[in-house]
Design a protein around this motif. Sequence first.
Motif, PDB file in Angstrom:
ATOM      1  N   TRP A   1      -2.758  14.536  -0.296  1.00 11.18           N
ATOM      2  CA  TRP A   1      -4.147  14.279   0.055  1.00 11.18           C
ATOM      3  C   TRP A   1      -4.930  13.778  -1.152  1.00 11.18           C
ATOM      4  O   TRP A   1      -4.719  14.231  -2.277  1.00 11.18           O
ATOM      5  N   HIS A   2      -5.863  12.863  -0.908  1.00 11.56           N
ATOM      6  CA  HIS A   2      -6.678  12.268  -1.969  1.00 11.56           C
ATOM      7  C   HIS A   2      -8.151  12.420  -1.604  1.00 11.56           C
ATOM      8  O   HIS A   2      -8.562  12.155  -0.479  1.00 11.56           O
ATOM      9  N   ASP A   3      -8.937  12.840  -2.589  1.00  8.26           N
ATOM     10  CA  ASP A   3     -10.364  13.075  -2.369  1.00  8.26           C
ATOM     11  C   ASP A   3     -11.117  11.749  -2.329  1.00  8.26           C
ATOM     12  O   ASP A   3     -10.928  10.880  -3.189  1.00  8.26           O
ATOM     13  N   LEU A   4     -11.987  11.590  -1.305  1.00  9.92           N
ATOM     14  CA  LEU A   4     -12.786  10.372  -1.164  1.00  9.92           C
ATOM     15  C   LEU A   4     -14.286  10.649  -1.168  1.00  9.92           C
ATOM     16  O   LEU A   4     -15.078   9.781  -0.806  1.00  9.92           O
ATOM     17  N   GLY A   5     -14.676  11.844  -1.585  1.00  7.38           N
ATOM     18  CA  GLY A   5     -16.098  12.131  -1.730  1.00  7.38           C
ATOM     19  C   GLY A   5     -16.684  12.879  -0.552  1.00  7.38           C
ATOM     20  O   GLY A   5     -15.995  13.277   0.388  1.00  7.38           O
ATOM     21  N   GLU A   6     -17.984  13.095  -0.603  1.00  7.63           N
ATOM     22  CA  GLU A   6     -18.686  13.869   0.415  1.00  7.63           C
ATOM     23  C   GLU A   6     -18.870  13.057   1.699  1.00  7.63           C
ATOM     24  O   GLU A   6     -19.270  11.892   1.660  1.00  7.63           O
ATOM     25  N   VAL A   7     -18.620  13.705   2.821  1.00  2.00           N
ATOM     26  CA  VAL A   7     -18.784  13.047   4.116  1.00  2.00           C
ATOM     27  C   VAL A   7     -20.255  12.758   4.395  1.00  2.00           C
ATOM     28  O   VAL A   7     -20.599  11.710   4.969  1.00  2.00           O
TER      29      VAL A   7
ATOM     30  N   ILE B   1      -8.327   4.966  -3.501  1.00  3.07           N
ATOM     31  CA  ILE B   1      -7.274   5.973  -3.680  1.00  3.07           C
ATOM     32  C   ILE B   1      -6.398   5.452  -4.800  1.00  3.07           C
ATOM     33  O   ILE B   1      -5.566   4.551  -4.610  1.00  3.07           O
ATOM     34  N   GLY B   2      -6.605   5.981  -5.996  1.00  5.82           N
ATOM     35  CA  GLY B   2      -5.951   5.403  -7.164  1.00  5.82           C
ATOM     36  C   GLY B   2      -6.455   3.994  -7.362  1.00  5.82           C
ATOM     37  O   GLY B   2      -7.662   3.750  -7.467  1.00  5.82           O
ATOM     38  N   GLU B   3      -5.530   3.018  -7.398  1.00  4.83           N
ATOM     39  CA  GLU B   3      -5.905   1.621  -7.562  1.00  4.83           C
ATOM     40  C   GLU B   3      -5.997   0.880  -6.229  1.00  4.83           C
ATOM     41  O   GLU B   3      -6.217  -0.329  -6.209  1.00  4.83           O
ATOM     42  N   VAL B   4      -5.835   1.601  -5.133  1.00 10.73           N
ATOM     43  CA  VAL B   4      -5.812   0.974  -3.815  1.00 10.73           C
ATOM     44  C   VAL B   4      -7.188   1.100  -3.160  1.00 10.73           C
ATOM     45  O   VAL B   4      -7.673   2.210  -2.932  1.00 10.73           O
ATOM     46  N   PRO B   5      -7.837  -0.019  -2.842  1.00 11.49           N
ATOM     47  CA  PRO B   5      -9.131   0.061  -2.151  1.00 11.49           C
ATOM     48  C   PRO B   5      -8.934   0.441  -0.688  1.00 11.49           C
ATOM     49  O   PRO B   5      -7.978  -0.007  -0.034  1.00 11.49           O
TER      50      PRO B   5
ATOM     51  N   VAL C   1       0.827  -1.211   0.000  1.00 11.44           N
ATOM     52  CA  VAL C   1       0.000   0.000   0.000  1.00 11.44           C
ATOM     53  C   VAL C   1       0.859   1.257   0.000  1.00 11.44           C
ATOM     54  O   VAL C   1       0.620   2.206  -0.761  1.00 11.44           O
ATOM     55  N   ALA C   2       1.897   1.302   0.839  1.00  9.32           N
ATOM     56  CA  ALA C   2       2.739   2.497   0.937  1.00  9.32           C
ATOM     57  C   ALA C   2       3.424   2.810  -0.387  1.00  9.32           C
ATOM     58  O   ALA C   2       3.693   3.977  -0.695  1.00  9.32           O
ATOM     59  N   ALA C   3       3.720   1.775  -1.182  1.00 10.72           N
ATOM     60  CA  ALA C   3       4.381   2.002  -2.464  1.00 10.72           C
ATOM     61  C   ALA C   3       3.393   2.408  -3.562  1.00 10.72           C
ATOM     62  O   ALA C   3       3.776   3.080  -4.525  1.00 10.72           O
ATOM     63  N   LEU C   4       2.124   2.019  -3.414  1.00  2.00           N
ATOM     64  CA  LEU C   4       1.138   2.278  -4.469  1.00  2.00           C
ATOM     65  C   LEU C   4       0.406   3.607  -4.307  1.00  2.00           C
ATOM     66  O   LEU C   4      -0.074   4.169  -5.287  1.00  2.00           O
ATOM     67  N   VAL C   5       0.321   4.100  -3.084  1.00  2.98           N
ATOM     68  CA  VAL C   5      -0.419   5.347  -2.847  1.00  2.98           C
ATOM     69  C   VAL C   5       0.515   6.537  -3.042  1.00  2.98           C
ATOM     70  O   VAL C   5       1.576   6.625  -2.418  1.00  2.98           O
ATOM     71  N   GLU C   6       0.121   7.457  -3.902  1.00  2.00           N
ATOM     72  CA  GLU C   6       0.919   8.651  -4.156  1.00  2.00           C
ATOM     73  C   GLU C   6       0.899   9.571  -2.934  1.00  2.00           C
ATOM     74  O   GLU C   6      -0.085   9.593  -2.187  1.00  2.00           O
TER      75      GLU C   6
END
Length: 468
Positions: A175-181, A194-198, A167-172
Amino acid sequence: MERIESSPRADWAVDAVRRAVQGLPLGAARDVLHGRWLGHPLHPVLVQFPIGAWVSAAVLDVLPGHRRAARVLVGAGLAGAAPGALAGWTDWAELRRPQQRVGLVHAAANVVGVACYAASFAARCRGRHGRGKIWGIVGLTAIGAGGAIGGHLAYRQAAGANHAEEVAALVEPGWHDLGEVAVLPEGRPAQGWIGEVPVVIVRLADDEVRVLAARCSHLGGPLAEGAIVDGCVRCPWHDSTFRLTDGWNVTGPATAPQPAFETRVVEGRLEARLPARPRTGEGPATEASEDDILEQLLRQHARIRRLFAQTLAADGETKRRSFDELRGLLAVHEAAEEMVLRPVAERVAGKDEVEARNAEESRANEALAELEGLDVHSEAFDTRLVAFQRAVEDHARHEEREEFPAIRARCDIEDRRSMGRRLRMAERMAPTHPHPTAAGSTAAQWTAGPFTALMDRARDAFRGSATS
């Protein structure tokens, strides 16, 4: 091996053995056998002893005058085989079907090897050393074949591997947007990417939002389909539970924690990022490196302060759980500091400074032991907890104003990162309950710590299973 993985012919045996292993009344000892306290499976560690003993016996068998020593080694290997086998079966019962098929063959080869060594030992005890040597050779061959199959199981099929490590290598970074709270369900896990990481997203009752990597570190199970229980998410495949605040694996069979994300809400939208980590390759590492021992300890100080406030404000069973978490964190934090930080601090800040900090921690350990013996709902408990909170806060201020600056000035980021990695290792071996006789001594913590930690963590696991 591929044929064995895909063949259902022996599935009846797999199912029968799996039911038998899962039906063993191991209770909380199951997590001990999984190696959750160690941070990786225990089985590979335990099997080193019998294999080493038997290989050593084989070497002595070709040398004259060593019959007695070879017999002792064969017997020692037989005695050490049982714990390793029990740990292996405990892990095997929680694997996927293709892994269980290969694992059954791995176990069968090892059973043959152990039986051969039992025959070897019996022959040697009757004075038939030639026959004992022959049985030993056959047994070592079978054990070697079992080891090769075990290698396929571990390295090709990834049994026992951390399935969240990448995960640490795949996540840029960033901050990454995950939608409305507002659209997130309350108290239930939701799937995000987050990208290709669930990732699994959990919105709590107080509108706090927690985000963890969604593939279980045990075998990649879908945490977003799991249940939320006591501030943890439980994997639907094998019931591993991970604390939402930091991803810690509270129960096995998972032996590695789950990557946890920092979160923030910007204009009603959830954003998440992994905690800052040192960069690899070109460019300098950041001062806020996650591995930096000072950054780790400062984060722990902040968490300790929050837990004091939560414990004092809570009541009922919530108060007990908050204090248990505070007690465990303080015990591990202080022991790990004495094991890793103090030897360096003595060089850079002076012996007097270190002795003063160790004395404070020794007194704190005694006070924590007294609090542990009190009823958390009593007035005496609250009175002593407030006094203890002041003492701990004074100690933390001394560290942050005197000890930490000296280390930051004299140790560069690479040194502090190395210390931080050793700190994490020490935390794995640190007791989770106060032990005043060892507190304040680096030597005592390294000597007695691993043994008391094993007993403490088994005690915690048994208590958790009894109250769950």
